[in-house]
Design an enzyme around this catalytic site. Structure first.
Site, PDB file in Angstrom:
ATOM      1  CD  GLU A 130      -9.346  37.632  17.553  1.00  0.00           C
ATOM      2  OE1 GLU A 130      -8.567  36.866  17.054  1.00  0.00           O
ATOM      3  OE2 GLU A 130     -10.596  37.786  17.139  1.00  0.00           O
ATOM      4  CG  HIS A 246     -13.881  29.255  15.605  1.00  0.00           C
ATOM      5  ND1 HIS A 246     -14.819  29.358  16.770  1.00  0.00           N
ATOM      6  CD2 HIS A 246     -13.097  30.332  15.351  1.00  0.00           C
ATOM      7  CE1 HIS A 246     -14.453  30.781  17.177  1.00  0.00           C
ATOM      8  NE2 HIS A 246     -13.627  31.365  16.269  1.00  0.00           N
ATOM      9  NE  ARG A 292      -9.282  30.742  16.866  1.00  0.00           N
ATOM     10  CZ  ARG A 292      -9.673  31.206  15.651  1.00  0.00           C
ATOM     11  NH1 ARG A 292      -9.154  30.859  14.389  1.00  0.00           N
ATOM     12  NH2 ARG A 292     -10.002  32.412  15.746  1.00  0.00           N
ATOM     13  CG  HIS A 353     -12.235  28.693  11.666  1.00  0.00           C
ATOM     14  ND1 HIS A 353     -13.204  29.346  11.022  1.00  0.00           N
ATOM     15  CD2 HIS A 353     -11.238  29.523  12.463  1.00  0.00           C
ATOM     16  CE1 HIS A 353     -12.701  30.623  11.172  1.00  0.00           C
ATOM     17  NE2 HIS A 353     -11.821  30.921  11.976  1.00  0.00           N
ATOM     18  NE  ARG A 388      -6.390  30.654  12.136  1.00  0.00           N
ATOM     19  CZ  ARG A 388      -7.378  31.349  12.137  1.00  0.00           C
ATOM     20  NH1 ARG A 388      -7.122  32.621  11.358  1.00  0.00           N
ATOM     21  NH2 ARG A 388      -8.316  31.135  12.400  1.00  0.00           N
TER      22      ARG A 388
HETATM   23  C1  FAD Z   1     -16.084  32.890   9.390  1.00  0.00           C
HETATM   24  C2  FAD Z   1     -14.683  33.088   9.206  1.00  0.00           C
HETATM   25  C3  FAD Z   1     -14.069  34.023  10.075  1.00  0.00           C
HETATM   26  C4  FAD Z   1     -12.806  34.270  10.081  1.00  0.00           C
HETATM   27  N1  FAD Z   1     -12.110  35.219  11.027  1.00  0.00           N
HETATM   28  C5  FAD Z   1     -10.798  35.524  10.768  1.00  0.00           C
HETATM   29  C6  FAD Z   1     -10.282  36.552  11.218  1.00  0.00           C
HETATM   30  O1  FAD Z   1     -11.051  37.302  12.145  1.00  0.00           O
HETATM   31  N2  FAD Z   1      -8.898  36.895  11.243  1.00  0.00           N
HETATM   32  C7  FAD Z   1      -7.978  36.243  10.487  1.00  0.00           C
HETATM   33  O2  FAD Z   1      -7.036  36.453  10.347  1.00  0.00           O
HETATM   34  N3  FAD Z   1      -8.684  35.262   9.759  1.00  0.00           N
HETATM   35  C8  FAD Z   1      -9.972  34.958   9.908  1.00  0.00           C
HETATM   36  N4  FAD Z   1     -10.645  33.666   8.811  1.00  0.00           N
HETATM   37  C9  FAD Z   1      -9.578  32.958   8.362  1.00  0.00           C
HETATM   38  C10 FAD Z   1      -9.277  33.850   7.039  1.00  0.00           C
HETATM   39  O3  FAD Z   1     -10.732  34.454   6.533  1.00  0.00           O
HETATM   40  C11 FAD Z   1      -8.912  33.092   5.740  1.00  0.00           C
HETATM   41  O4  FAD Z   1      -8.134  32.403   6.026  1.00  0.00           O
HETATM   42  C12 FAD Z   1      -8.377  34.072   4.700  1.00  0.00           C
HETATM   43  O5  FAD Z   1      -9.352  35.125   4.414  1.00  0.00           O
HETATM   44  C13 FAD Z   1      -7.962  33.444   3.449  1.00  0.00           C
HETATM   45  O6  FAD Z   1      -7.873  33.991   2.439  1.00  0.00           O
HETATM   46  P1  FAD Z   1      -7.421  33.711   1.027  1.00  0.00           P
HETATM   47  O7  FAD Z   1      -7.150  34.614   0.136  1.00  0.00           O
HETATM   48  O8  FAD Z   1      -6.287  32.614   1.087  1.00  0.00           O
HETATM   49  O9  FAD Z   1      -8.444  32.522   0.474  1.00  0.00           O
HETATM   50  P2  FAD Z   1     -10.160  33.066   0.403  1.00  0.00           P
HETATM   51  O10 FAD Z   1     -10.601  34.247   0.891  1.00  0.00           O
HETATM   52  O11 FAD Z   1     -11.014  31.678   0.905  1.00  0.00           O
HETATM   53  O12 FAD Z   1     -10.249  32.976  -1.301  1.00  0.00           O
HETATM   54  C14 FAD Z   1     -10.423  31.728  -2.016  1.00  0.00           C
HETATM   55  C15 FAD Z   1     -10.753  32.248  -3.229  1.00  0.00           C
HETATM   56  O13 FAD Z   1     -10.463  31.118  -4.171  1.00  0.00           O
HETATM   57  C16 FAD Z   1     -11.502  30.926  -5.318  1.00  0.00           C
HETATM   58  N5  FAD Z   1     -11.233  29.534  -5.715  1.00  0.00           N
HETATM   59  C17 FAD Z   1     -11.252  28.499  -4.907  1.00  0.00           C
HETATM   60  N6  FAD Z   1     -11.176  27.351  -5.638  1.00  0.00           N
HETATM   61  C18 FAD Z   1     -11.330  27.726  -6.992  1.00  0.00           C
HETATM   62  C19 FAD Z   1     -11.076  27.078  -8.220  1.00  0.00           C
HETATM   63  N7  FAD Z   1     -11.467  25.670  -8.163  1.00  0.00           N
HETATM   64  N8  FAD Z   1     -11.424  28.010  -8.907  1.00  0.00           N
HETATM   65  C20 FAD Z   1     -11.478  29.240  -9.193  1.00  0.00           C
HETATM   66  N9  FAD Z   1     -11.163  30.043  -7.956  1.00  0.00           N
HETATM   67  C21 FAD Z   1     -11.337  29.248  -6.782  1.00  0.00           C
HETATM   68  C22 FAD Z   1     -12.650  31.501  -4.416  1.00  0.00           C
HETATM   69  O14 FAD Z   1     -13.890  31.654  -5.302  1.00  0.00           O
HETATM   70  C23 FAD Z   1     -12.249  32.514  -3.523  1.00  0.00           C
HETATM   71  O15 FAD Z   1     -12.236  33.585  -4.404  1.00  0.00           O
HETATM   72  C24 FAD Z   1     -11.946  33.613   9.183  1.00  0.00           C
HETATM   73  C25 FAD Z   1     -12.469  32.441   8.490  1.00  0.00           C
HETATM   74  C26 FAD Z   1     -13.933  32.121   8.291  1.00  0.00           C
HETATM   75  C27 FAD Z   1     -14.623  31.214   7.746  1.00  0.00           C
END
Ligand code: FAD
Length: 540
Positions: A130, A246, A292, A353, A388
């Protein structure tokens, strides 16, 4: 510093009028970071994971491209480190980058051990490439649905842990603090309403804040709640001006703003304008594989030049069978709108993003509030600097989820059980007031952030945005709402105000933060972080 209009707690509560739950570890958020933290806890500790929607609504579940990790014998940790530092605009913490990069293969192997079925080529992990990566090092699954497959395996692994309890559809309203330390959280659950969760240690894993902007790849849950919770509890927030846009989000009126993964460009897709001109080489010698922020800005410039609301991704020169096999998800989404991606150009434009800024954490995932840890997109760990590198964020969630889970578990194990409520309450009751059109304020906020605090910024627009947000805050933040619609809006306004304040303060252009009035990078004055902390206040 701006005048802070937030109240310490969003809603009234009292220990005599709420059900109580006691846990050793409370994990707020059930994406990759949260579940990885839960898995790190030993079986003798009780863990409660809360998610505000169901477990499948997270940025993690929607991740497409994959996870960056050095597996190719031609590749070296030093290359991955150098690529991350280059993308980060001289603001990365080198110690953090080195730790995360070196930890990556072991963290990916764990996922494989838990049943993640990554794509293979001739029996070996298939590695994609990428933008910003000098080598093929992106491990992916189900073609372009990596997050779905990883989360399937990690949710399954979490379910095998009898000490981990999950409450879905449970909105965390506020962190509870007493004598300067985090003691758990006030949550709202449809079965038992406002509930006080007392936890020996709390880990914040609430993900990003893309919903603050009108165009975004993020699902509805990404409203920046974690940053707002942490802010009200007195934790430091850092680098909030850095939102990564993005470059290529599907742009079809009425359709979902699906992300069109960077891996398409990695496999050779071209960016063309409305006249069919391949424009990226005009802006950068790395063309479609430039970082990006460069691609996003070039697209915006080309949209202006051609007076067209979008540009296009063109795959028609690639082998059709390969394109369909490698990108089945995108092919299916586009097909719903009558587009055959092997033939038709895909209309795209940039969208918010990835939130680079967040709650400041150390190498172990400790925040500045004792008893509160954090991991994943909600944090500012120092890995990403000002920009990032693609596919480093799932990795960050894995590494910091594991660290925070292990660290918090060690800290919790040293604290004896004490099943007593603390004298914490919020007796503030608002006066009755006129109903508000929350959807209208939310839409106005998202449009404003897109217009004035988006890919290109200027002091005039940022100042107007700050004033407008502060005006909305003045009548929305003092209210006490009965449900998540109001609470989320309050969190969005709180976080947006901090993002705009940080964007105004950084008078230079660096990474994803681009100021038209300060187009140069100014290392002398600004090679440093910008952080904000609300005055400590236990409330009640
Ligand atoms: C479309 C897309 C594609 C992506 N592709 C990639 C990729 O290919 N590679 C890569 O490295 N990254 C990618 N990313 C970024 C990556 O997915 C995220 O940065 C990462 O998954 C974040 O993980 P996390 O566990 O921190 O948060 P998340 O996976 O967003 O989880 C957040 C959690 O917090 C909970 N939550 C939020 N607020 C509250 C609240 N007030 N009370 C209770 N629960 C709450 C939600 O319900 C959820 O369960 C992508 C992101 C998107 C949107």
């Amino acid at each position: 510093m701006f005048s802070d209009l937030s109240c310490r707690y969003l809603v009234p509560f009292h220990p005599k009028r709420a059900p109580h739950h006691f846990a050793d570890l409370l994990i707020i958020g059930g994406g990759l970071a949260g579940l990885r933290a839960a898995i790190a806890a030993p079986p003798n500790l009780s863990v409660l994971v809360v998610t505000k929607d169901n477990l499948l609504q997270s940025n993690s579940n929607y991740a497409q491209g994959g996870i960056a990790s050095v597996f190719d014998p031609e590749d070296r940790f030093e290359n991955h480190i150098a690529d991350t530092l280059t993308a980060g605009g001289a603001l990365c913490d080198e110690q953090v980058v080195e730790m995360v990069v070196r930890d990556a293969p072991a963290r990916v192997q764990e996922l494989i051990d838990w049943g993640t079925d990554f794509d293979k080529q001739a029996g070996e992990l298939a590695l994609g490439r990428e933008g910003g990566h000098s080598h093929f090092r992106i491990v992916h699954a189900l073609g372009d649905a990596t997050g779905k497959e990883i989360m399937r395996a990690v949710i399954e692994r979490t379910r095998q842990s009898p000490n981990v309890l999950t409450w879905q559809d449970t909105f965390t309203l506020d962190l509870l603090t007493h004598e300067g330390a985090c003691r758990g959280a006030l949550v709202w659950n449809p079965n038992h309403g406002k509930t006080i969760v007392w936890a020996k240690q709390t880990i914040l894993c609430t993900g990003g804040a893309g919903q603050l902007w009108r165009e975004t790849t993020n699902p509805q849950v990404a409203t920046g709640d974690g940053a707002a919770l942490a802010w009200r509890a007195g934790a430091e927030l850092r680098d909030m001006e850095f939102m990564q846009f993005h470059p290529t989000v599907l742009y079809i009126a009425g359709g979902s703003r699906s992300l069109i993964t960077e891996a398409l460009r990695g496999e050779g897709a071209h960016l063309i304008d409305r006249h069919g001109h391949r424009f990226m080489p005009d802006y950068d010698p790395r063309a479609e594989l430039a970082p990006r922020d460069v691609v996003s800005r070039s697209i915006v410039a080309q949209m202006e030049k051609t007076r067209h609301p979008n540009v296009y991704l063109d795959l028609s020169h690639l082998e059709a069978a390969f394109v369909r096999r490698r990108f089945p998800g995108i092919a299916a989404v586009c097909a719903e709108f009558g587009l055959d991606i092997t033939r038709d150009p895909i209309p795209v434009r940039p969208g918010a993003h990835y939130m680079i800024g967040g709650v400041t954490v150390d190498l172990e995932g400790r925040t500045t509030v004792p008893g509160l840890w954090a991991a994943g997109e909600v944090t500012s760990s120092g890995l990403h600097g000002a920009n990032r590198l693609a596919s480093n964020s799932l990795l960050e969630g894995l590494v910091y989820g594991a660290h925070a889970g292990e660290g918090a578990a060690r800290a919790a194990a040293e604290i004896a059980d004490d099943f007593r409520a603390l004298p914490l309450a919020n007796d503030r009751v608002e006066e009755r007031s006129e109903p508000l059109d929350l959807a209208d304020i939310r839409d106005s906020l998202r449009s404003l952030m897109w217009r004035s605090c988006g890919i290109r910024r200027h002091r005039d627009g940022l100042t107007d945005a700050a004033e407008a947000i502060q005006r909305w805050q003045s009548y929305v933040l003092p209210r006490q709402f009965p449900d998540a619609g109001g609470w989320q809006l309050q969190n969005m306004l709180t976080v947006a105000r901090i993002v705009v304040a940080a964007a105004l303060r950084r008078e230079e252009s660096r990474g994803v933060h681009q100021r038209e009035d300060f187009p140069q990078t100014d290392d002398e004055n600004w090679r440093r972080h910008i952080s904000f902390t609300r005055a400590a206040d236990d409330g009640g």
